[in-house]
Design a protein around this motif. Structure first.
Motif, PDB file in Angstrom:
ATOM      1  N   VAL A  23       0.924  -1.052  -0.005  1.00 37.99           N
ATOM      2  CA  VAL A  23       0.040  -0.125   0.224  1.00 37.99           C
ATOM      3  C   VAL A  23       0.895   1.362   0.045  1.00 37.99           C
ATOM      4  O   VAL A  23       0.462   2.475  -0.346  1.00 37.99           O
ATOM      5  CB  VAL A  23      -1.005   0.072   1.307  1.00 37.99           C
ATOM      6  N   GLU A  24       2.259   1.076   0.442  1.00 40.59           N
ATOM      7  CA  GLU A  24       2.869   2.251   0.399  1.00 40.59           C
ATOM      8  C   GLU A  24       3.876   2.309  -0.739  1.00 40.59           C
ATOM      9  O   GLU A  24       4.741   1.277  -1.141  1.00 40.59           O
ATOM     10  CB  GLU A  24       3.748   2.277   1.794  1.00 40.59           C
ATOM     11  N   LYS A  25       4.202   3.343  -1.390  1.00 38.05           N
ATOM     12  CA  LYS A  25       5.504   3.369  -2.189  1.00 38.05           C
ATOM     13  C   LYS A  25       6.706   3.565  -1.437  1.00 38.05           C
ATOM     14  O   LYS A  25       6.848   3.764  -0.350  1.00 38.05           O
ATOM     15  CB  LYS A  25       5.310   4.707  -3.135  1.00 38.05           C
ATOM     16  N   SER A  26       7.851   3.075  -2.237  1.00 34.55           N
ATOM     17  CA  SER A  26       8.969   2.947  -1.660  1.00 34.55           C
ATOM     18  C   SER A  26       9.681   4.158  -0.804  1.00 34.55           C
ATOM     19  O   SER A  26      10.011   4.358   0.144  1.00 34.55           O
ATOM     20  CB  SER A  26      10.324   2.334  -2.420  1.00 34.55           C
ATOM     21  N   ASN A  27       9.185   5.405  -1.493  1.00 36.51           N
ATOM     22  CA  ASN A  27       9.700   6.480  -0.991  1.00 36.51           C
ATOM     23  C   ASN A  27       9.230   6.987   0.532  1.00 36.51           C
ATOM     24  O   ASN A  27       9.545   7.209   1.254  1.00 36.51           O
ATOM     25  CB  ASN A  27       9.698   7.649  -1.933  1.00 36.51           C
ATOM     26  N   THR A  28       7.811   6.708   0.410  1.00 32.80           N
ATOM     27  CA  THR A  28       6.734   6.863   1.618  1.00 32.80           C
ATOM     28  C   THR A  28       7.533   6.088   2.607  1.00 32.80           C
ATOM     29  O   THR A  28       7.598   6.355   3.717  1.00 32.80           O
ATOM     30  CB  THR A  28       5.255   6.725   1.185  1.00 32.80           C
ATOM     31  N   GLU A  29       7.450   4.867   2.398  1.00 36.32           N
ATOM     32  CA  GLU A  29       8.011   3.660   3.271  1.00 36.32           C
ATOM     33  C   GLU A  29       9.344   3.822   3.947  1.00 36.32           C
ATOM     34  O   GLU A  29       9.595   3.983   5.141  1.00 36.32           O
ATOM     35  CB  GLU A  29       8.025   2.307   2.712  1.00 36.32           C
TER      36      GLU A  29
END
Length: 327
Positions: A23-29
């Motif tokens: 559910v999260e893009k890598s940059n957000t994660e």
């Protein structure tokens, strides 16, 4: 000074079934996990007892109390591998590593970065090898139209970073493919493969044209091509056929093109509300222990260790490395 930022094992709540949708893009994660790990290490309960009914406000420890310096390298926070080391025998895991090369870094430096990134992952997980390394070159994104065009076209492909991605660095918006640089960088990964440190090598965002031009330049061809497809995960048929012919496994991902722009890094480490106060503000004195200067991100690596027979993610995390240009 080199800064090594780490998330530790973000699966702290227990193993996660790998089939769970991302559910999260890598940059957000990455940014949210770094903030959480910084806070867990730097915040301490107040030493004074507050009046009844008033909650205790956490205070920040001094920078030296939750980071560790080794020579010219500063670990943020201090590296603790006890929470990331694998619980079972190495043979029980599939370990995948994705290395994001960031814009404006010369190929000669990337070769050293590759070795450094793998060493950090091996140290963190307590293993001697990984199963798959996927390298992500900066400034390129998968273009489905590329796979429908003439694969033998000699024209260098130019790709544009999507402006819908909020993490995009405008300075890297348009970058022509530089196959000479890619080849030089790839050779460092090939060396690790030959030494047995890496089982398989892979690339990201390569369509038919890129693969056609890149494969003859390799000694160890990519066994995996990881692409970001936006149209309901429909992979273009020409790419499917070409990958099958070359025995390349196609995987999809939810990563962004520029995972850690300079502005995001500055905000993470800065003195602001969302920062860890590693960097001093313009009016702060160096005596407060904070670092003075600007930061430039160099590379980011993501690692995942999956228990084979149960299909669960036991360990997952990120390292991000930056250079501090001191004033």
């Amino acid at each position: 000074m080199k800064l090594i930022l780490s998330t530790s094992n973000i699966m702290g709540g227990g193993p996660s079934v790998i089939r769970r949708p991302t559910v999260e893009k890598s940059n957000t994660e990455l940014t949210s996990s770094l903030r959480a790990n910084f806070a867990a290490h730097q915040l301490a309960p107040s030493s004074t007892r507050p009046p009844i009914g008033i909650p205790t406000a956490p205070t920040r420890k001094p920078l030296q109390a939750w980071t560790a310096q080794e020579g010219s390298t500063l670990y943020i926070p201090a590296l603790d591998v006890s929470g990331s080391a694998l619980a079972e025998e190495r043979s029980q895991y599939d370990i995948t590593v994705k290395l994001f090369y960031l814009p404006n870094i010369p190929a000669s430096a990337r070769c050293a970065h590759t070795r450094e990134a793998i060493d950090l992952v091996l140290r963190s997980l307590g293993v001697k090898s990984i199963d798959l390394l996927i390298v992500s070159f900066p400034g390129i994104s998968f273009d489905a139209d590329d796979s429908d065009s003439d694969a033998d076209s000699p024209t260098t492909t130019t790709t544009t970073t999507t402006t819908s991605d909020p993490s995009t660095d405008p300075s890297a918006a348009t970058t022509p493919d530089d196959f000479a640089t890619m080849q030089q960088t790839w050779q460092a990964a090939e060396t690790l493969h030959s030494a047995g440190t890496i089982g398989k090598l892979g690339v990201a965002e390569f369509g038919v044209q890129r693969l056609t031009r890149f494969l003859p330049l390799t000694r160890v061809p990519p066994a995996v091509d990881q692409i970001n497809v936006r149209d309901c995960c429909v992979v273009p048929k020409p790419l499917i056929l070409y990958a099958r012919e070359q025995r390349i496994e196609l995987l999809t991902h939810n990563d962004c093109t520029n995972i850690l722009p300079r502005g995001t890094l500055r905000e993470l480490l800065g003195p602001g509300e969302k920062g860890a106060a590693v960097l001093a503000g313009a009016a702060e004195a160096a005596e407060q222990g904070r670092l003075k200067g600007d930061v430039e991100p160099l590379w980011v690596v993501k690692y995942t260790a999956v228990v084979k027979d149960r299909g669960v993610v036991e360990s997952k995390g990120y390292f991000a490395v930056a250079e501090l240009k001191e004033e």
